[in-house]
Design a protein around this motif. Structure first.
Motif, PDB file in Angstrom:
ATOM      1  N   ARG A 196       0.830  -1.195   0.000  1.00 25.69           N
ATOM      2  CA  ARG A 196       0.000   0.000   0.000  1.00 25.69           C
ATOM      3  C   ARG A 196       0.871   1.254   0.000  1.00 25.69           C
ATOM      4  NH1 ARG A 196      -5.146  -1.508   2.389  1.00 25.69           N
ATOM      5  NH2 ARG A 196      -5.330   0.426   3.554  1.00 25.69           N
ATOM      6  N   ASN A 197       2.197   1.045  -0.021  1.00 27.13           N
ATOM      7  CA  ASN A 197       3.135   2.159   0.088  1.00 27.13           C
ATOM      8  C   ASN A 197       4.335   1.891  -0.817  1.00 27.13           C
ATOM      9  OD1 ASN A 197       5.708   3.357   1.385  1.00 27.13           O
ATOM     10  ND2 ASN A 197       4.081   4.502   2.393  1.00 27.13           N
ATOM     11  N   LYS A 198       4.578   2.766  -1.771  1.00 32.66           N
ATOM     12  CA  LYS A 198       5.641   2.538  -2.755  1.00 32.66           C
ATOM     13  C   LYS A 198       7.015   2.449  -2.106  1.00 32.66           C
ATOM     14  CE  LYS A 198       3.318   4.621  -6.783  1.00 32.66           C
ATOM     15  NZ  LYS A 198       3.298   3.390  -7.615  1.00 32.66           N
ATOM     16  N   THR A 199       7.272   3.297  -1.120  1.00 31.80           N
ATOM     17  CA  THR A 199       8.574   3.275  -0.456  1.00 31.80           C
ATOM     18  C   THR A 199       8.801   1.953   0.262  1.00 31.80           C
ATOM     19  OG1 THR A 199       8.529   5.674  -0.138  1.00 31.80           O
ATOM     20  CG2 THR A 199      10.032   4.405   1.263  1.00 31.80           C
ATOM     21  N   ALA A 200       7.800   1.515   1.023  1.00 29.74           N
ATOM     22  CA  ALA A 200       7.925   0.265   1.763  1.00 29.74           C
ATOM     23  C   ALA A 200       8.057  -0.913   0.813  1.00 29.74           C
ATOM     24  CB  ALA A 200       6.703   0.072   2.668  1.00 29.74           C
ATOM     25  N   PHE A 201       7.275  -0.918  -0.253  1.00 24.25           N
ATOM     26  CA  PHE A 201       7.328  -2.021  -1.210  1.00 24.25           C
ATOM     27  C   PHE A 201       8.704  -2.091  -1.866  1.00 24.25           C
ATOM     28  CE2 PHE A 201       6.416  -3.765  -5.541  1.00 24.25           C
ATOM     29  CZ  PHE A 201       6.092  -5.047  -5.132  1.00 24.25           C
ATOM     30  N   SER A 202       9.240  -0.946  -2.243  1.00 27.87           N
ATOM     31  CA  SER A 202      10.554  -0.904  -2.878  1.00 27.87           C
ATOM     32  C   SER A 202      11.635  -1.437  -1.945  1.00 27.87           C
ATOM     33  CB  SER A 202      10.882   0.533  -3.296  1.00 27.87           C
ATOM     34  OG  SER A 202      12.164   0.614  -3.865  1.00 27.87           O
ATOM     35  N   LEU A 203      11.553  -1.072  -0.654  1.00 23.99           N
ATOM     36  CA  LEU A 203      12.533  -1.554   0.319  1.00 23.99           C
ATOM     37  C   LEU A 203      12.487  -3.073   0.430  1.00 23.99           C
ATOM     38  CD1 LEU A 203      12.212   1.018   3.254  1.00 23.99           C
ATOM     39  CD2 LEU A 203      14.219   0.648   1.816  1.00 23.99           C
ATOM     40  N   HIS A 204      11.284  -3.627   0.537  1.00 22.22           N
ATOM     41  CA  HIS A 204      11.150  -5.070   0.702  1.00 22.22           C
ATOM     42  C   HIS A 204      11.574  -5.816  -0.564  1.00 22.22           C
ATOM     43  CE1 HIS A 204       9.156  -4.307   4.484  1.00 22.22           C
ATOM     44  NE2 HIS A 204       9.066  -5.601   4.692  1.00 22.22           N
ATOM     45  N   ILE A 205      11.264  -5.259  -1.715  1.00 20.28           N
ATOM     46  CA  ILE A 205      11.705  -5.888  -2.959  1.00 20.28           C
ATOM     47  C   ILE A 205      13.229  -5.954  -3.005  1.00 20.28           C
ATOM     48  CG2 ILE A 205      11.865  -5.549  -5.458  1.00 20.28           C
ATOM     49  CD1 ILE A 205       9.216  -6.737  -4.499  1.00 20.28           C
ATOM     50  N   ASP A 206      13.888  -4.884  -2.546  1.00 25.05           N
ATOM     51  CA  ASP A 206      15.350  -4.877  -2.493  1.00 25.05           C
ATOM     52  C   ASP A 206      15.874  -5.937  -1.532  1.00 25.05           C
ATOM     53  OD1 ASP A 206      15.383  -2.794  -4.298  1.00 25.05           O
ATOM     54  OD2 ASP A 206      15.715  -1.232  -2.791  1.00 25.05           O
ATOM     55  N   TYR A 207      15.228  -6.039  -0.349  1.00 25.74           N
ATOM     56  CA  TYR A 207      15.641  -7.057   0.621  1.00 25.74           C
ATOM     57  C   TYR A 207      15.573  -8.453   0.003  1.00 25.74           C
ATOM     58  CZ  TYR A 207      14.829  -3.552   4.349  1.00 25.74           C
ATOM     59  OH  TYR A 207      14.850  -2.445   5.152  1.00 25.74           O
ATOM     60  N   PHE A 208      14.427  -8.769  -0.591  1.00 29.94           N
ATOM     61  CA  PHE A 208      14.205 -10.124  -1.070  1.00 29.94           C
ATOM     62  C   PHE A 208      15.045 -10.442  -2.310  1.00 29.94           C
ATOM     63  CE2 PHE A 208      10.868  -9.944   1.969  1.00 29.94           C
ATOM     64  CZ  PHE A 208      10.577 -11.258   2.288  1.00 29.94           C
TER      65      PHE A 208
END
Length: 482
Positions: A196-208
Motif C-alpha cells: 500500500r506504500n511505494k517506499t515500503a514495497f521498494s525496500l522489501h523488494i530490495d531485501y528479497f
C-alpha cells in the motif's frame, strides 16, 4: 582439536523479531553444542520502547554457557517519521559497530571458536555487506510464515521480470493473484500493507532480491506439516536452501505467569475451554467506535473473556510503543465493566503465552501475527482472525482459506486508514458471530488445531521434520566454514 563453529546472530530489535531469534539461537546451540557456539549482537531499539530496552540490557548482562550476548553501541539519531525508513537507516548506522565486534571475535587468538557465518533478520539484510567484507557467509532468518515469505519472493520476481507495480492493486479490491505460494488465488485485499506504500514495497523488494541472490540459506519459523505447500513453492534453483526450523514459540514460564497472577488465578477458577482471549499484539489498537463494538459483542455473547485492551492511538495511528494507558477503559460503553464483572477481565499488557497455555482458554481473537499464531497452535487454541498490519492479512487468509485452522472475523482489516472517517468498523454482530464460532466445542477447526499442535511438537523432536532440517543446516554451516 578442531575449533567450534561460531555463528553471529543479528536480530532486529523489536519484540516480534528479537524473541524468536533468541529462541532460535538457543535451539541451534542446544541441538549441536559440541560443534557450535552462538554470539548474539544486540542493537538498542530506535523505538524508545523502555520495556524492550530493559530486556535487551538484561540479555547483555546474562551469563550463558552456550550463547554470548554483546550489546552494541548506539549513537543513532533520526528525525524520520516513517518507521520503515527509520529502521533501514538505523540498521545501516549499526554496520560499523557490527564489523568492529566481529573483527574482535575473529582476531581473538586464544579463542577455541572459528566464525562460520552470520544469521541475520531479513530486515537486516544490509549486514551482508559486513559479512562479505569479512569473508563470511550469511544465512537469513524470517520470523514470518513460509507463505508470506514465498509470496513476497514471487512478487519480487514478477516486479523485476515484468515491471508490475503491485501498489496499484490496492485500487482494485476485487483483483486476485494466482501465485505458487498458495493453493487458492490471493485477493488483493489481503496483500501485505507494504504494497500500500511505494517506499515500503521498494525496500522489501530490495531485501528479497538480495536474499535470493546472496544468502547461503533461509531459515523460516514454520514446519512442513503446517505449511507444506508454501515450503514446496521454494523448490528449484531460483532460491537459496530453505530450512523450516519451527515452531519457535515463547513458551510460558513461571516468571511470565507471575507477571499478572490475578489473571492466572481467575482463569484457574473457570471451566476448561470456557474463556475467549482477545489480544492484538504489541502495536494493535482501535478507534473508540471499534472498541465499543468489541465490548458489545463480548457482552452479547455471554462468553467468559479476557481482553487485552491497548492504549488508544491518535487518528494517524501513532502512539508510544510498548505502553498501555491507565485510562484505556474510559472508552468502554457505560456500565460495561460492572455488567461483565463476573464473566471476564479487561487488562492492559497480557502474559500471552501463559494465558494461551491455560486449560480454561477455548479461543483466541487475534491479529494473526506469526508468533502469536504459532503460540496459539502450539497450545491447541483455535483462532478468530482479525489482522491489523504487516503481513497479518496474508496469515489470516492462509489460516482460514488454505489451512482450515481458524474462523474469520475479518481478513482485510487494516488498523490505520487514511483518516478516521475511512477506518473500517467491524460490527458487534460480526465479532460476536466470530467469537461464537471459535468457541464451538467439537468443531472441525478445533480438531484440526489439536492435530497440528501435536505435529508441531513432533517436528522439533529427534527425527521430526524441523529437527532434521536443523541437522541439514548445521552440516552446511560446518562443511562450509571459511
Amino acid at each position: 582439536m578442531e575449533k567450534k563453529a561460531q555463528l553471529v546472530f543479528i536480530p532486529l530489535p523489536f519484540w516480534s523479531h528479537l524473541i524468536p531469534t533468541i529462541e532460535l539461537a538457543k535451539l541451534i546451540a542446544k541441538h549441536d553444542h559440541q560443534r557450535l557456539s552462538i554470539t548474539v549482537l544486540l542493537m538498542k531499539s530506535p523505538s524508545m520502547d523502555s520495556k524492550l530496552d530493559s530486556y535487551v540490557q538484561s540479555l547483555a548482562s546474562t551469563s550463558d554457557a552456550i550463547i554470548t550476548f554483546i550489546l552494541l553501541p548506539c549513537n543513532y539519531l533520526s528525525a524520520e517519521t516513517n518507521h520503515r525508513t527509520t529502521m533501514t537507516t538505523f540498521v545501516e548506522s549499526q554496520k560499523p559497530h557490527v564489523k568492529n565486534a566481529v573483527a574482535k571475535l575473529i582476531g581473538d587468538s586464544e579463542s577455541d571458536h572459528q566464525i562460520a557465518g552470520f544469521v541475520v533478520d531479513f530486515m537486516c539484510t544490509s549486514m551482508m555487506d559486513v559479512a562479505k567484507e569479512l569473508g563470511l557467509p550469511t544465512y537469513v532468518f524470517s520470523t514470518a510464515s513460509a507463505g508470506s515469505v514465498s509470496l513476497v519472493f514471487h512478487l519480487q520476481a514478477l516486479h523485476d521480470e515484468h515491471n508490475i507495480d503491485f501498489t496499484e492493486f490496492k485500487n482494485d479490491p476485487r483483483a486476485e493473484l494466482v501465485l505458487p505460494s498458495f493453493v487458492n488465488p490471493v485477493p488483493s485485499c489481503v496483500l501485505p500493507d507494504i504494497m500500500r506504500n511505494k517506499t515500503a514495497f521498494s525496500l522489501h523488494i530490495d531485501y528479497f532480491r538480495r536474499i535470493r541472490e546472496e544468502a547461503k540459506g533461509i531459515l523460516v519459523n514454520t514446519f512442513i506439516e503446517l505449511e507444506s505447500h508454501a515450503v514446496g513453492s521454494f523448490s528449484g534453483s531460483k532460491f537459496p536452501p530453505i530450512y523450516p526450523v519451527g515452531p519457535i514459540v515463547n513458551l510460558a514460564t513461571n516468571d511470565e505467569n507471575g507477571s499478572d497472577s490475578t489473571v492466572i488465578k481467575w482463569l484457574d477458577d473457570q471451566p476448561p475451554t470456557s474463556v475467549v482471549f482477545l489480544c492484538f499484539g504489541n502495536l494493535g489498537s482501535f478507534i473508540e467506535n471499534q472498541v465499543k463494538e468489541i465490548a458489545r459483542a463480548i457482552e452479547n455473547s455471554g462468553i467468559r473473556f479476557i481482553w487485552s485492551l491497548r492504549q488508544r492511538r491518535s487518528n494517524d495511528g501513532s502512539a508510544a510503543l510498548g505502553s498501555y494507558a491507565d485510562d484505556s477503559t474510559d472508552v468502554l460503553p457505560e456500565g460495561f465493566l460492572n455488567r461483565t464483572a463476573g464473566m471476564g477481565k479487561v487488562i492492559g499488557w497480557a502474559p500471552q503465552a501463559a494465558i494461551l497455555s491455560h486449560l480454561a482458554i477455548g479461543g483466541f481473537v487475534s491479529h494473526c501475527g506469526w508468533n502469536s499464531t504459532l503460540e496459539s497452535l502450539w497450545y491447541g487454541v483455535p483462532i478468530a482472525t482479525w489482522p491489523l498490519y504487516g503481513e497479518q492479512q496474508v496469515n489470516a487468509f492462509a489460516l482460514v482459506r488454505e489451512l482450515g485452522l481458524a474462523v474469520e472475523i475479518k481478513l482485510d482489516y487494516y488498523m490505520v486508514a487514511e483518516s478516521e472517517n475511512d477506518q473500517m468498523v467491524v460490527s458487534a454482530q460480526e465479532i460476536e458471530a466470530g467469537i461464537s464460532r471459535v468457541m464451538e466445542k467439537d468443531s472441525d477447526t478445533r480438531m484440526k488445531v489439536k492435530e497440528i499442535s501435536e505435529n508441531g511438537k513432533k517436528a522439533l523432536m529427534d527425527g521430526g521434520s524441523s529437527y532434521t532440517s536443523l541437522d541439514r543446516l548445521i552440516d552446511d554451516i560446518i562443511n562450509n566454514k571459511p
